[in-house]
Every structure is written in structure tokens, then in C-alpha cells.
Design an enzyme around this catalytic site. Structure first.
Site, PDB file in Angstrom:
ATOM      1  N   HIS A  78      -1.597   6.833   2.642  1.00 54.88           N
ATOM      2  CA  HIS A  78      -0.807   5.928   1.794  1.00 54.88           C
ATOM      3  C   HIS A  78      -0.519   6.501   0.414  1.00 54.88           C
ATOM      4  CE1 HIS A  78      -1.310   2.337   4.437  1.00 54.88           C
ATOM      5  NE2 HIS A  78      -2.415   2.963   4.779  1.00 54.88           N
ATOM      6  N   LYS A  84      10.172  -7.579   1.059  1.00 53.45           N
ATOM      7  CA  LYS A  84      10.080  -9.043   0.973  1.00 53.45           C
ATOM      8  C   LYS A  84      11.244  -9.594   0.151  1.00 53.45           C
ATOM      9  CE  LYS A  84       5.166  -8.228   1.172  1.00 53.45           C
ATOM     10  NZ  LYS A  84       3.965  -7.974   0.347  1.00 53.45           N
ATOM     11  N   LYS A 141       4.529   3.221 -11.571  1.00 51.64           N
ATOM     12  CA  LYS A 141       5.439   2.152 -11.159  1.00 51.64           C
ATOM     13  C   LYS A 141       6.380   1.730 -12.304  1.00 51.64           C
ATOM     14  CE  LYS A 141       2.033   0.262  -7.855  1.00 51.64           C
ATOM     15  NZ  LYS A 141       2.652   0.247  -6.500  1.00 51.64           N
ATOM     16  N   THR A 169       6.151  -2.284  -0.340  1.00 52.85           N
ATOM     17  CA  THR A 169       6.465  -3.296   0.675  1.00 52.85           C
ATOM     18  C   THR A 169       7.051  -4.546   0.031  1.00 52.85           C
ATOM     19  OG1 THR A 169       4.120  -3.847   0.583  1.00 52.85           O
ATOM     20  CG2 THR A 169       4.866  -2.596   2.497  1.00 52.85           C
ATOM     21  N   LYS A 171       3.893  -6.217  -8.722  1.00 50.57           N
ATOM     22  CA  LYS A 171       3.141  -5.154  -8.039  1.00 50.57           C
ATOM     23  C   LYS A 171       1.982  -4.794  -8.943  1.00 50.57           C
ATOM     24  CE  LYS A 171       7.049  -2.729  -8.103  1.00 50.57           C
ATOM     25  NZ  LYS A 171       7.256  -2.234  -6.757  1.00 50.57           N
ATOM     26  N   ARG A 172       1.023  -3.984  -8.439  1.00 45.56           N
ATOM     27  CA  ARG A 172      -0.054  -3.533  -9.321  1.00 45.56           C
ATOM     28  C   ARG A 172       0.561  -2.868 -10.560  1.00 45.56           C
ATOM     29  NH1 ARG A 172      -5.595  -4.508  -7.803  1.00 45.56           N
ATOM     30  NH2 ARG A 172      -6.058  -2.921  -9.361  1.00 45.56           N
TER      31      ARG A 172
HETATM   32  C1  26Q Z   1     -10.446   4.078  -4.077  1.00 41.17           C
HETATM   33  C2  26Q Z   1     -11.682   4.483  -4.585  1.00 41.17           C
HETATM   34  C3  26Q Z   1     -12.531   3.560  -5.179  1.00 41.17           C
HETATM   35  C4  26Q Z   1     -12.161   2.221  -5.230  1.00 41.17           C
HETATM   36  C5  26Q Z   1     -10.943   1.832  -4.707  1.00 41.17           C
HETATM   37  C6  26Q Z   1     -10.086   2.762  -4.129  1.00 41.17           C
HETATM   38  C7  26Q Z   1      -8.770   2.341  -3.608  1.00 41.17           C
HETATM   39  C8  26Q Z   1      -8.523   1.040  -3.241  1.00 41.17           C
HETATM   40  C9  26Q Z   1      -7.288   0.649  -2.822  1.00 41.17           C
HETATM   41  C10 26Q Z   1      -7.734   3.239  -3.516  1.00 41.17           C
HETATM   42  C11 26Q Z   1      -6.483   2.847  -3.084  1.00 41.17           C
HETATM   43  C12 26Q Z   1      -6.251   1.533  -2.733  1.00 41.17           C
HETATM   44  C13 26Q Z   1      -4.940   1.037  -2.312  1.00 41.17           C
HETATM   45  C14 26Q Z   1      -3.855   1.760  -2.195  1.00 41.17           C
HETATM   46  C15 26Q Z   1      -2.561   1.155  -1.859  1.00 41.17           C
HETATM   47  O1  26Q Z   1      -2.419  -0.058  -1.845  1.00 41.17           O
HETATM   48  N1  26Q Z   1      -1.527   1.976  -1.583  1.00 41.17           N
HETATM   49  C16 26Q Z   1      -0.216   1.443  -1.276  1.00 41.17           C
HETATM   50  O2  26Q Z   1      -0.121   1.268   0.136  1.00 41.17           O
HETATM   51  C17 26Q Z   1       1.067   0.580   0.477  1.00 41.17           C
HETATM   52  C18 26Q Z   1       1.031   0.324   1.969  1.00 41.17           C
HETATM   53  O3  26Q Z   1       1.284   1.502   2.668  1.00 41.17           O
HETATM   54  C19 26Q Z   1       2.293   1.365   0.058  1.00 41.17           C
HETATM   55  O4  26Q Z   1       3.426   0.570   0.311  1.00 41.17           O
HETATM   56  C20 26Q Z   1       2.235   1.713  -1.427  1.00 41.17           C
HETATM   57  O5  26Q Z   1       3.292   2.592  -1.763  1.00 41.17           O
HETATM   58  C21 26Q Z   1       0.900   2.367  -1.742  1.00 41.17           C
HETATM   59  O6  26Q Z   1       0.785   2.591  -3.149  1.00 41.17           O
END
Ligand code: 26Q
Length: 819
Positions: free
Chosen positions: A359, A662, A556, A658, A550-551
Site C-alpha cells: 500500500h 466515494k 497529501k 479510496t 483524509k489523514r
Molecule cells: C506502521 C508502523 C507502526 C504503527 C502503524 C503503522 C501503520 C499503520 C497504518 C502504517 C500504515 C498504515 C496505513 C496505511 C494506509 O492506510 N495506506 C493507504 O492504503 C489505502 C488502501 O490501499 C490507499 O488507498 C492509500 O493510498 C494508502 O495511503
């Protein structure tokens, strides 16, 4: 699967509801609180799912069915009640049932706390996939963690983000069932021992401590098809034996301390931060839920009386990013140490079981664990990973003789600085398939981030463009829009979103356009009321609703959006009578608690809001609102209310996105860069129905090679200069010159996300969008065509691709059943 008659009568639902108020909540109906009614109704609706749910257990034990296991550290399913009612085709029936008791369904439904078991896109994607898998009748188990505290609740105080704990289980959760007699032990730490058995050399792991994992199951209903899958989330409880030995030794407090400590494993969801203290626990969480899930699969496999040699025939496990990728070493361990299998057979089975979805392209976001931490916590897995690495690197030396640099780059062990375990490398090497989440992303993965691996195993790589479920994001979120579309083209689109193409022929029909606008205006009015009630800010539903949710992250570029608003403000101040369509800018999203710059970006948006919302010269032409605590529930209001969808990440940084889908489904027109899924949205809707701006990945590369100097762009654009200078001299922040200094230093220094390079193009594209909006018929046509051409972005299409190309499971031909 056969068609089932699942139509529920109002009297059945009413009896179920009243029964649970009395028997489950222990109250007479007239004295029950709204929360008690929410619980009673949820139980009554869950009862309607139970028998269908039990049916799918047969699938786990039916030798002819391959089960999809989705392994994800995050799930963001949103509230269950209305979705479950919708899946049963019973929303109106339920309304009727409660009406007769003088009770309002909506008042009950709003009390449901949403399970915030994820950070953002990746967790929400897992939830959309679960919806599509159930709707397509694919026997699935979604495995994950039952965090006691989900993502923090966000408040905004004086423009700054404040984090509060999310106690979502406070009043109990009627949607889950604890299966306490099916639990697994998970070890940590300790050491490994070599021993000989029947003349064979073997290894055993003697963990230093153990935790028990208990599954909590939530039903995931398909849409009107009588099919119900399960989401199985693991919760950590202390082992009984632990307490016993310590109790016996008279160490009471030590026993309790250990119990509390082992139960912290499933306490809290981690935000994506660089916080060191949380690192060890996060690895413990990942191993804990992955090990429980694989042990569960092996248990179910044995229940069929099948040999483990067929494991990969029965099971396919998808890794949602690298978070569960320790599962590759764990399955090897379970098969070899637990089941006595040899290395080669165990490796063949393991590789044939897993698929890995990536991702991210950001190299710094690829998961790595410090080797000392990893080997202390999982010593046996460390051995196995070394051995996988040996076999793998031997193979690479054979394939690329003499290329030592390549071998060093590809190793599962990183040797630069502190030694690390590279989880993405483990995931690629141990899987049958690797995929990105949008066409551009998958191409860039092959060209850059995973290039060496693509060269070694080209046939393993593919693209699976993300999608979202139209059941939640259209039918549930916008019932009026749904009715309008149903009246116009029928209901087949609910489970075959390409059917929306049928709307194309109405795109220029004035009567249809009028109804279309009325439906959008209704959701905008509702959102306006919500904003007035919660933020005390008035907004005009006739204005352009321009939304970015979004985050919060620098890549972004929410701050680019803020700079544009300041540019419009400067134009108004220079010429208060300037003609300009009215705009309402809405923002929402959480910043990781330790991400200082992201928090400053929120402060920037709020500061711009205070400035423009209160300046009489603006005359209401600009409104800016930061909506606190953006989540799935708020998303229902937001995605359905946008005219303009902001998708403005720096090209090459957003894997997919995503939210963009929507908005599009609900008739929002995108203003966006050539990034992630934007590229595909534009291709589907046509360039005339999309506002594209900004540098491409290649142009950014070229500019970087030549040397990027943000200052040059500052010099060239007078509007940009005015905005930047105003931020620096405190003109927008009550004279405070220090507030945004860190932000300005970044922008005028390295500008790693190329805001200044894209600024003028963004302003021009925004102007074009504003002009288009003032032509009602033109805008309505664009909006309708965006919806009509959103078929590709249903997660049903995505899941069909995973089923056909990676998981090799048939999808049910049944669609859109109504008995
Ligand atoms: C990593 C290490 C320690 C703590 C947390 C994490 C962590 C947690 C969540 C790292 C990444 C995430 C989430 C990533 C994420 O949401 N990525 C997004 O995934 C979507 C679905 O495929 C994409 O549409 C987005 O582009 C992408 O940013």
C-alpha cells in the site's frame, strides 16, 4: 448457494425487539433508555442473521470450498445496525415496526459507536472488501485484532488537535460473540533448542512467556443474498498457568502485573508514528493476531480430517500490507516444529498460501524491525528467516551471478546502520502473488520500490485497483439519491455498479438534472445543519462544497488547499467587489499524535477559517470549516455532499486513495493530480469531467535532477508571494509571525512535496472549476457522468479480480436477489 427467502415481517422484528428489551436488557419498554433500545434492536437484528451465519461454518469444513482468509491489523467497518438491516432488505420494515411503538429508528441508530479499529484507507479497504466478499458469496474469514481502544477521538481546541481515548466497548458490543472455548496460546521471547527425534534433527522454541488469544466474531452479511461471513478479531488474555506459579510462590503482585501486561497486547491501536516505546508492543500485536489466525486455520483444516499437505488447497491468506507478514515464518514454524513437516514441503505450502498487497511507495514507510528486538521477541522466527534468506539469496546468486550489490539490496536482512528485518522483502519472497492498489502505483512498484524483486519474479506481480462498497457509500449514505437512481434505471446497480452507465443518457435531460441537483442539495442542507449545530458556523448549501477529507499528511498537501483559500482571500481584499462563486471549504482528518507538522497543518486550516469566516469584506463568499473527528459515520454525510473532491497529493505519493471513489460515485467532481486512482478515475469519466493539474511523476523526477529551487516559483508568482509573505508577516494570524515558521521553512527550503511548483496550476484549475459550477446545466452533466462512470470503482470488481487471479476461488453468480 441457493436463493433464500429472507424477507422479515414488521411483527417479527417488533417482537424480537420488545423481547430483547425485556429479556436481555431487563427493562419494561417504557422505562428503557435509548441506549438500551439500541442494544435490544441490535440483538433482534443479529438474531435474524444467526442461522444464515451458522450455514457458512459448513464452508470451512466443506472439502470442496477454498476459504479466503484476509489478514489485516486494521478494520474500519463503520456502524453495523443500519448496514445489517439494509442487507436484510428490512430498513423500512424496521422503521414501521418501531413507529407503531412510537420509537424513531434514526434516534436509536445514532447511538452506535463505530468500531475505530483502523487508522485510515487500509483499514477501510479491508471493511469494503469484507462487504464485497459476503455479497459475492465467497466463504471468508477476516482475521484481525480486537483493540479495546480504537483510533483516538479528535477534538479541536483553539485550532489544535487534541487526542482523547476511544472507549467504544464501554456499553458492551451487541455485534460480537466471544468464542471462549476456541482459544490459542502465543509465545514470546525465551530461546530455541535443538534435539533429535527418530534420527532427525529438529528445533523447538521454549518461549519465556505466553498469552492466550480469544476470538470475538462479528457477522458480516452480504447484500440481500442470505450469506453471512465472519470477522474474527483476537483479544489477549493472560494464561491461567502464569498466575498459578506466581501465586504459589506467594508473589501476588507480580502475578497480577504479568496478567495486566500480557493483556495490554490487544489494548490499543497504534497510529503510524515513529514512537519507540510502542514499537515492541506493535510487533507483539502483529505476531499475536497472525499466530492465532494461522493456528485457527490449521485447527479447521484438521477438523475436515485432511492432511496438512493440502493446506494451500483449502486456504488462501491475503496479507494486508506487511503488518501480518510474520505469518510467513509462523506458518513455516507451525508446519515444521508443530507438525513435523520437512523444510521443502513446508516452504512450498507457505508460498502457495500467501498473497501480499503493498500500500505504499515511500521507502521510509516500508516496515523494518530492529534485529535485536526481533530476535529477542521471536528467536525461532529469526532462525527461520535466516534460513529463508539463505535459500533465497543462493537462488538470486544463481540468477544474477556476480551482482553482489543486487544481493545486498534484496537481502531480508538490512545491513545499513543498525541491522533490521525487512518485512516487505519477506512478504514478497514468501508469497505466490504481490500486488499494488492502483495502476500507477503497481507500475511504480515494479520500476522503483520493488524493482529488484520484479526482475527476479516478474510473473508474481500484478495490479488490483482498489474499490469501495456502493452499499455503504451510496445506498446507506444517500437514500434519496438511491431512490432517484432506482426510479431511473432500476436496482441492478446495487450489485453491478457498471449498470450505472444507464444514467449517461439522462446526463443532459433537464428534468433529471433538476432531480439530481435537488438530491445533492438535500444532503448539502443536512450537512449545513450539522455544521451549524456542532461548529456554530453557518454555510450556504447553494455554494460550492469543496471537500478534502483524509489523514493529515504533508504528501497529501492539505496545506496547498489552504494556500489556495488564502489566495482567494487576497484577491477579495484587493478588490472587494470581485466576482467569485461562493465556496464552502470543508476539511477533516486526523494527524498522527507525534506528527508535529501535520498538527500545524490543522492549525493552519483553522486559522484560515477564523480569518475568512469573520471578515466582512468576504461577504460569505468563502467559508472554511475543519470538521473534527472525521470517521466512517461522518463520512456518510461528507461523501454525499461534495461538489468538488480534493485529491491533490504530490504525484507518485498516494498509492491509490479510496475517498476519491466515494466522492465520484456520489456525483462529486474531482480536482486532482496525476496520482494514485485519480489517473483511472479521469480515464473513466473523461478528461472534460475532471480538473487535472500539477506535475507528473516524470516531471518531478526531471525537476529534481535539474535541482528544484522552490524560491524560483516564489519569485515567478505574485499571488504565491502574497500568500507566503502574508503567512510570514503574521497578517493572517493576528500578527503572530512565529506560528507557521516551521511550515514556511519547509516550503521555502526543500519543499519536499512540491507545493510551490504546483501552486499556480492548482489556482488555475480551481478557477476553471468555479467557472464550470456557475453553468448549472454543464455542472449537472459533469456530476451525473461522474456517477454514471464509477462502475469500475466498486470493491465488487476488485474482489472479483482477487478471486479470479490470486485466490482462485469462484464467485457466486447470484447478484441482486430480492425474494
Ligand atoms: C506502521 C508502523 C507502526 C504503527 C502503524 C503503522 C501503520 C499503520 C497504518 C502504517 C500504515 C498504515 C496505513 C496505511 C494506509 O492506510 N495506506 C493507504 O492504503 C489505502 C488502501 O490501499 C490507499 O488507498 C492509500 O493510498 C494508502 O495511503
Amino acid at each position: 448457494m441457493e436463493r433464500k427467502d429472507f424477507q422479515i415481517s414488521a411483527s417479527d422484528l417488533r417482537n424480537g425487539f420488545v423481547g430483547h428489551v425485556v429479556h436481555t436488557m431487563g427493562k419494561p419498554l417504557e422505562y428503557s433508555s435509548t441506549m438500551e433500545r439500541y442494544h435490544a434492536l441490535s440483538h433482534a437484528v443479529r438474531d435474524q442473521l444467526m442461522e444464515k451465519w451458522i450455514d457458512t461454518i459448513e464452508g470451512y469444513l466443506d472439502r470442496s470450498i477454498r476459504v479466503v482468509c484476509y489478514l489485516s491489523a486494521e478494520y474500519l467497518p463503520g456502524p453495523h445496525l443500519m448496514n445489517a438491516l439494509q442487507s436484510l432488505g428490512a430498513i423500512e420494515t424496521c422503521r414501521e415496526a418501531l413507529d407503531e411503538l412510537g420509537i424513531d429508528l434514526d434516534e436509536i441508530a445514532v447511538l452506535e459507536p463505530e468500531p475505530g479499529l483502523g487508522n485510515g484507507g487500509l483499514g477501510r479497504l479491508a471493511a469494503c472488501f469484507m462487504d464485497s466478499l459476503a455479497t459475492l458469496g465467497v466463504t471468508t474469514i477476516g482475521y484481525g485484532l480486537r483493540y479495546e481502544f480504537g483510533i483516538f477521538r479528535q477534538e479541536i481546541r483553539d485550532g489544535w488537535q487534541v487526542e482523547l481515548s476511544d472507549r467504544w466497548l464501554q456499553y458492551g458490543n451487541p455485534w460480537e460473540i466471544a468464542i471462549k472455548d476456541t482459544s490459542f496460546e502465543v509465545g514470546f521471547g525465551g530461546h530455541t533448542e535443538e534435539y533429535i527425534e527418530a534420527g532427525l534433527q529438529k528445533w523447538r522454541w521454549v518461549p519465556g512467556s505466553k498469552v492466550r488469544g480469544v476470538p470475538y466474531d462479528t457477522p458480516i452479511p452480504g447484500y440481500e443474498n442470505g450469506f453471512v461471513n465472519r470477522l474474527r478479531l483476537w483479544s489477549a488474555v493472560a494464561m491461567d498457568s502464569f498466575d498459578l506459579s506466581e501465586f504459589n510462590a506467594g508473589h501476588y503482585t507480580e502475578a497480577v502485573r504479568q496478567k495486566v501486561e500480557s493483556e495490554t497486547i490487544s489494548k490499543i491501536l497504534y497510529p503510524p508514528d515513529d514512537d519507540d516505546a510502542g514499537k515492541r508492543l506493535r510487533l507483539e500485536q502483529q505476531y499475536f493476531f497472525t499466530s492465532c489466525s494461522l493456528q485457527d486455520m490449521i485447527r479447521l483444516h484438521k477438523l475436515q480430517g485432511k492432511s496438512l499437505s493440502d493446506f494451500h488447497q483449502k486456504w488462501t491468506a491475503q496479507l494486508n500490507d506487511t503488518h501480518p507478514s510474520i505469518g510467513i515464518a509462523e506458518l513455516m514454524r507451525l508446519l515444521m516444529d508443530g507438525e513435523g513437516m520437512g523444510w521443502d514441503e513446508a516452504w512450498t505450502i507457505t508460498q502457495a498460501t500467501f498473497g501480499y498487497t503493498n500500500h505504499t511507495l515511500l521507502p521510509e514507510a516500508l516496515e523494518k524491525w530492529s534485529l535485536p528486538l526481533f530476535s529477542a521477541l521471536l528467536p525461532r522466527h529469526m532462525q527461520i528467516i535466516y534460513e529463508i534468506n539463505e535459500h533465497f539469496l543462493d537462488q538470486m546468486r544463481e540468477q544474477f551471478p556476480g551482482d553482489t550489490d543486487r544481493i545486498r539490496r534484496m537481502s531480508l536482512i538490512g545491513e545499513e546502520g543498525d541491522r533490521t528485518v525487512r518485512m516487505a522483502h519477506l512478504a514478497v519472497v514468501g508469497s505466490k502473488a504481490v500486488n499494488g492498489v492502483a495502476e500507477l502505483h503497481s507500475e511504480l512498484l515494479k520500476e522503483s520500490t520493488l524493482r529488484d524483486f520484479y526482475e527476479a519474479y516478474p510473473q508474481r506481480f500484478s495490479n488490483k485497483t482498489n474499490g469501495v462498497t456502493p452499499r455503504r457509500w451510496m445506498l446507506l449514505a444517500a437514500p434519496k439519491l438511491r431512490d432517484l437512481i432506482d426510479e431511473t434505471i432500476g436496482t441492478a446497480w446495487h450489485t453491478d455498479l457498471f449498470e450505472l452507465r444507464g444514467l449517461e443518457r439522462f446526463a443532459d435531460d433537464p428534468t433529471f438534472q433538476k432531480s439530481w441537483r435537488a438530491s445533492k442539495e438535500l444532503t448539502k442542507e443536512n450537512l449545513s445543519k450539522y455544521i451549524e449545530a456542532t461548529q456554530g458556523i453557518s454555510t450556504d448549501p447553494q455554494s460550492i462544497f469543496d471537500i478534502q477529507v483524509k489523514r493529515i499528511h504533508e504528501y497529501k498537501r492539505q496545506h496547498l488547499n489552504a494556500l489556495h483559500i488564502l489566495a482567494l482571500y487576497c484577491q477579495i481584499k484587493a478588490n472587494p467587489n470581485i466576482e467569485m462563486p461562493s465556496r464552502t471549504f470543508l476539511f477533516g482528518g486526523k494527524a498522527a499524535p507525534s506528527y508535529v507538522m501535520a498538527k500545524l497543518m490543522i492549525k493552519l486550516v483553522c486559522t484560515v477559517g477564523d480569518l475568512v469566516n469573520n471578515d466582512p469584506d468576504v461577504k460569505g463568499r468563502l467559508k472554511v470549516v475543519f470538521l473534527p473527528n472525521y470517521n466512517v459515520t461522518l463520512g456518510h454525510r461528507i461523501y454525499t455532499s461534495a461538489d468538488l473532491s480534493e485529491q491533490i497529493s504530490m504525484a507518485g505519493k498516494e498509492a491509490s486513495g479510496t475517498g476519491c471513489m466515494k466522492f465520484q460515485m456520489n456525483g462529486g467532481v474531482t480536482i486532482g493530480t496525476f496520482d494514485g486512482a485519480n489517473v483511472e478515475i479521469r480515464k473513466e469519466v473523461g478528461e472534460e469531467n475532471f480538473f487535472l493539474f500539477g506535475l507528473t511523476v516524470q516531471e518531478i523526477e526531471k525537476l529534481t535532477e535539474e535541482g528544484y529551487h522552490p524560491h524560483n516559483f516564489y519569485e515567478k508568482s505574485s499571488l504565491l508571494r502574497e500568500v507566503i509573505d502574508g503567512l510570514a508577516d503574521g497578517r493572517f494570524s493576528n500578527g503572530d509571525r512565529e506560528l507557521f515558521r516551521p511550515l514556511l521553512t519547509e516550503l521555502m527550503g526543500s519543499d519536499r512535496y512540491f507545493l510551490l511548483a504546483d501552486f499556480d496550476a492548482y489556482v488555475a484549475s480551481q478557477r476553471a472549476a468555479g467557472e464550470a459550477y456557475t453553468d448549472l446545466a454543464r455542472w449537472s452533466r459533469m456530476s451525473i457522468l461522474n456517477t454514471a462512470r464509477s462502475g469500475k470503482f466498486s470493491s465488487d470488481r476488485t474482489i472479483r479480480e482477487y478471486c479470479n487471479e490470486i485466490w482462485k476461488v469462484p464467485v457466486s453468480a447470484l447478484t441482486g436477489l430480492k425474494s
